[in-house]
Scaffold this motif. Structure first.
Motif, PDB file in Angstrom:
ATOM      1  N   ALA A 103      -1.791  -9.659   4.617  1.00 23.50           N
ATOM      2  CA  ALA A 103      -3.052  -9.011   4.145  1.00 23.50           C
ATOM      3  C   ALA A 103      -3.172  -9.081   3.468  1.00 23.50           C
ATOM      4  N   LEU A 104      -4.435  -8.916   2.597  1.00 25.23           N
ATOM      5  CA  LEU A 104      -4.683  -9.005   1.061  1.00 25.23           C
ATOM      6  C   LEU A 104      -6.148  -7.900   0.779  1.00 25.23           C
ATOM      7  N   PHE A 105      -5.804  -7.192   0.207  1.00 22.33           N
ATOM      8  CA  PHE A 105      -6.636  -5.699   0.077  1.00 22.33           C
ATOM      9  C   PHE A 105      -6.891  -5.315  -1.677  1.00 22.33           C
ATOM     10  N   THR A 106      -8.061  -4.877  -1.994  1.00 18.84           N
ATOM     11  CA  THR A 106      -8.499  -4.959  -2.991  1.00 18.84           C
ATOM     12  C   THR A 106      -8.784  -3.373  -3.183  1.00 18.84           C
ATOM     13  N   VAL A 107      -7.828  -2.127  -3.279  1.00 14.20           N
ATOM     14  CA  VAL A 107      -8.912  -0.682  -4.097  1.00 14.20           C
ATOM     15  C   VAL A 107      -9.459  -0.225  -5.368  1.00 14.20           C
ATOM     16  N   PRO A 108      -9.931   0.494  -5.384  1.00 13.14           N
ATOM     17  CA  PRO A 108     -10.040   0.649  -6.984  1.00 13.14           C
ATOM     18  C   PRO A 108      -9.565   1.615  -6.930  1.00 13.14           C
ATOM     19  N   GLU A 109      -9.207   1.742  -8.344  1.00 13.43           N
ATOM     20  CA  GLU A 109      -7.811   2.471  -9.493  1.00 13.43           C
ATOM     21  C   GLU A 109      -8.170   3.506  -8.947  1.00 13.43           C
ATOM     22  N   LYS A 110      -9.615   4.357  -8.892  1.00 11.67           N
ATOM     23  CA  LYS A 110     -10.166   5.852  -9.120  1.00 11.67           C
ATOM     24  C   LYS A 110      -9.769   6.094  -7.449  1.00 11.67           C
ATOM     25  N   GLU A 111      -9.089   5.762  -6.660  1.00 10.38           N
ATOM     26  CA  GLU A 111      -9.399   5.910  -4.870  1.00 10.38           C
ATOM     27  C   GLU A 111      -8.119   5.543  -4.673  1.00 10.38           C
ATOM     28  N   ARG A 112      -6.951   6.186  -5.028  1.00 11.90           N
ATOM     29  CA  ARG A 112      -5.270   6.411  -5.122  1.00 11.90           C
ATOM     30  C   ARG A 112      -5.475   7.077  -3.470  1.00 11.90           C
ATOM     31  N   GLN A 114      -6.735   6.626  -1.488  1.00  9.74           N
ATOM     32  CA  GLN A 114      -7.331   5.992  -0.038  1.00  9.74           C
ATOM     33  C   GLN A 114      -6.044   3.873  -0.450  1.00  9.74           C
ATOM     34  N   ARG A 115      -5.538   4.093  -0.985  1.00 11.63           N
ATOM     35  CA  ARG A 115      -4.556   2.492  -1.169  1.00 11.63           C
ATOM     36  C   ARG A 115      -3.508   3.458  -0.899  1.00 11.63           C
ATOM     37  N   HIS A 116      -3.208   4.603  -1.109  1.00 14.11           N
ATOM     38  CA  HIS A 116      -2.099   5.314  -0.027  1.00 14.11           C
ATOM     39  C   HIS A 116      -2.739   5.420   1.269  1.00 14.11           C
ATOM     40  N   LEU A 117      -3.287   5.581   1.947  1.00 11.94           N
ATOM     41  CA  LEU A 117      -3.569   5.358   2.987  1.00 11.94           C
ATOM     42  C   LEU A 117      -3.278   4.438   4.231  1.00 11.94           C
ATOM     43  N   VAL A 118      -3.784   2.609   2.912  1.00 12.73           N
ATOM     44  CA  VAL A 118      -3.907   1.404   3.041  1.00 12.73           C
ATOM     45  C   VAL A 118      -1.915   1.361   3.648  1.00 12.73           C
ATOM     46  N   ARG A 119      -1.722   1.134   1.836  1.00 16.96           N
ATOM     47  CA  ARG A 119      -0.479   1.476   2.734  1.00 16.96           C
ATOM     48  C   ARG A 119       0.401   2.074   3.350  1.00 16.96           C
ATOM     49  N   SER A 120       0.610   3.079   4.058  1.00 18.55           N
ATOM     50  CA  SER A 120       0.894   4.075   4.441  1.00 18.55           C
ATOM     51  C   SER A 120       0.403   3.012   6.170  1.00 18.55           C
ATOM     52  N   ARG A 121      -0.638   3.060   6.088  1.00 18.20           N
ATOM     53  CA  ARG A 121      -0.970   2.072   7.929  1.00 18.20           C
ATOM     54  C   ARG A 121      -0.069   0.975   7.614  1.00 18.20           C
ATOM     55  N   LEU A 122      -0.106   0.289   6.881  1.00 16.26           N
ATOM     56  CA  LEU A 122       0.592  -0.873   6.932  1.00 16.26           C
ATOM     57  C   LEU A 122       2.125  -1.450   6.968  1.00 16.26           C
ATOM     58  N   ASP A 132       1.078  -6.871  -5.360  1.00 19.13           N
ATOM     59  CA  ASP A 132       0.432  -5.053  -5.635  1.00 19.13           C
ATOM     60  C   ASP A 132      -0.807  -5.840  -4.660  1.00 19.13           C
ATOM     61  N   GLY A 133      -0.853  -5.386  -3.734  1.00 17.75           N
ATOM     62  CA  GLY A 133      -2.298  -5.494  -2.731  1.00 17.75           C
ATOM     63  C   GLY A 133      -1.831  -6.703  -2.041  1.00 17.75           C
ATOM     64  N   VAL A 134      -1.083  -7.951  -1.547  1.00 18.26           N
ATOM     65  CA  VAL A 134      -0.125  -8.450  -1.123  1.00 18.26           C
ATOM     66  C   VAL A 134       0.775  -8.213   0.001  1.00 18.26           C
ATOM     67  N   TRP A 135       0.795  -7.571   1.417  1.00 20.97           N
ATOM     68  CA  TRP A 135       1.453  -7.363   2.007  1.00 20.97           C
ATOM     69  C   TRP A 135       1.502  -8.222   3.059  1.00 20.97           C
ATOM     70  N   THR A 148      -6.818  -2.179  11.953  1.00 20.12           N
ATOM     71  CA  THR A 148      -7.076  -1.595  11.252  1.00 20.12           C
ATOM     72  C   THR A 148      -7.529  -1.354   9.839  1.00 20.12           C
ATOM     73  N   LEU A 149      -7.289  -2.299   9.252  1.00 19.82           N
ATOM     74  CA  LEU A 149      -8.074  -2.192   7.908  1.00 19.82           C
ATOM     75  C   LEU A 149      -9.695  -2.035   7.897  1.00 19.82           C
ATOM     76  N   SER A 150     -10.049  -2.887   8.899  1.00 21.83           N
ATOM     77  CA  SER A 150     -11.714  -3.042   8.600  1.00 21.83           C
ATOM     78  C   SER A 150     -12.205  -1.108   9.097  1.00 21.83           C
ATOM     79  N   SER A 151     -11.475  -0.712   9.560  1.00 18.94           N
ATOM     80  CA  SER A 151     -11.206   0.834  10.154  1.00 18.94           C
ATOM     81  C   SER A 151     -11.976   1.714   8.235  1.00 18.94           C
ATOM     82  N   LEU A 152     -11.070   1.261   7.500  1.00 15.21           N
ATOM     83  CA  LEU A 152     -11.085   1.737   6.131  1.00 15.21           C
ATOM     84  C   LEU A 152     -11.914   1.783   5.163  1.00 15.21           C
ATOM     85  N   ASN A 153     -12.450   0.604   5.282  1.00 15.83           N
ATOM     86  CA  ASN A 153     -14.098   0.151   4.574  1.00 15.83           C
ATOM     87  C   ASN A 153     -13.235   0.468   3.276  1.00 15.83           C
ATOM     88  N   LEU A 154     -12.753  -0.758   3.105  1.00 15.61           N
ATOM     89  CA  LEU A 154     -12.140  -1.314   1.791  1.00 15.61           C
ATOM     90  C   LEU A 154     -13.318  -2.094   1.352  1.00 15.61           C
TER      91      LEU A 154
END
Length: 312
Positions: A103-112, A114-122, A132-135, A148-154
């Protein structure tokens, strides 16, 4: 008891363990007395009962001036599944077809957040961060991850499933993403912590009251492993992986203390309901093992977020 274990955790654990398959209401005065064995005050026990009822995990019965509780149908079914999952853990090998999901994703630095939420879900799907950004995780899990990831509007998401990996270099092997050394240490420490208790059980040096306490403590300690082990297939683990030795220590203690723990539990209950005391007993690891078939492959966590383990 293990640090952080509160009255709600203990109540659901004990009710689910000793009243599994029972639908009869349990006197609240007994549950309050039972938790005193674990150094929980009467006020703490009553608060725990009220909160569990408010959460829908316990059903309140109040005929006349007496108060009774029992597990809700949802909590009862979930606890049976969860208890079986915990005891079954480590018994069966994980089947693997040799592929990986990435799973590869990009989250802007200012949306920390959201990044934490993605990592928790994964992490809940047993992924680990390779870069970083590759799980990554072994096995094909495209549909679950995509949903899971499509519901987070990444901003950007890519899921690669069924990828073959020929190792890696400079730490690039996907296995390096998983904290196996710290997990190894946890298993070894767990098994070592039970050596004296296993010897005391064999020598008959454990009393009934202590058996009830120690059995609950061991269950609380062991139940953390199914939630934090990435469940890698044997092909990816070191040849001397300590899971099986740790599980052997757990089952020997859990089963070895069963008769004495059950006796203590029934003797406490008999002061409040002799009929009910004659009906309750806990299941052995072998009986719990028979409740579910072995896993057929690598999947996400088999249990829902466990109400029995939710911090108060």
């Amino acid at each position: 008891m293990a640090a952080g274990v509160g009255s709600q955790d203990l109540l659901i654990t004990l009710i689910g363990t000793y009243f599994l398959g029972q639908d009869r209401p349990i006197p609240s005065v007994f549950l309050v007395r039972l938790l005193q064995e674990f150094d929980v005050s009467p006020v703490g026990a009553r608060n725990g009962l009220s909160r569990l009822a408010a959460r829908g995990l316990l059903v309140l019965h109040k005929p006349g001036r007496n108060t009774y509780y029992r597990l809700s149908p949802e909590a009862h079914n979930h606890h049976a599944e969860r208890l079986s999952e915990i005891v079954n853990f480590g018994e069966y090998p994980i089947e693997w077809d040799g592929t990986w999901t990435v799973a590869l994703f990009t989250v802007p630095e200012k949306e920390r957040a959201q990044r934490h939420l993605v990592r928790s879900r994964l992490a809940a799907l047993r992924f680990a961060m390779l870069y970083d950004g590759v799980w990554v995780r072994p096995g094909a899990l495209k549909n679950q991850v995509s949903a899971t990831l499509s519901s987070l509007n990444l901003q950007k998401v890519t899921v690669l499933s069924g990828a073959a990996v020929d190792g890696g270099f400079r730490g690039g092997n996907p296995v390096s993403a998983f904290a196996l050394e710290s997990l190894r240490e946890s298993y070894e420490q767990f098994a070592a912590s039970l050596q004296t208790l296993r010897a005391d059980i064999d020598a008959g040096r454990v009393g009934a009251a202590d058996a009830l306490l120690q059995r609950a403590r061991v269950m609380q300690d062991w139940r953390n492993f199914p939630d934090h082990d990435p469940l890698l297939p044997d092909e990816l683990l070191p040849h001397d992986w300590p899971l099986h030795e740790a599980r052997k220590a757990f089952t020997e203690v859990y089963d070895g203390l069963a008769e004495l723990a059950d006796h203590r539990f029934r003797s406490l209950l008999a002061d409040y309901s002799t009929d009910l005391a004659g009906e309750v007993r806990s299941l052995t690891s072998a009986e719990l093992l028979a409740l579910h078939l072995p896993p057929k492959g690598l999947g996400p966590l088999t249990g829902m977020p466990d109400p029995l383990l939710t911090k108060e």
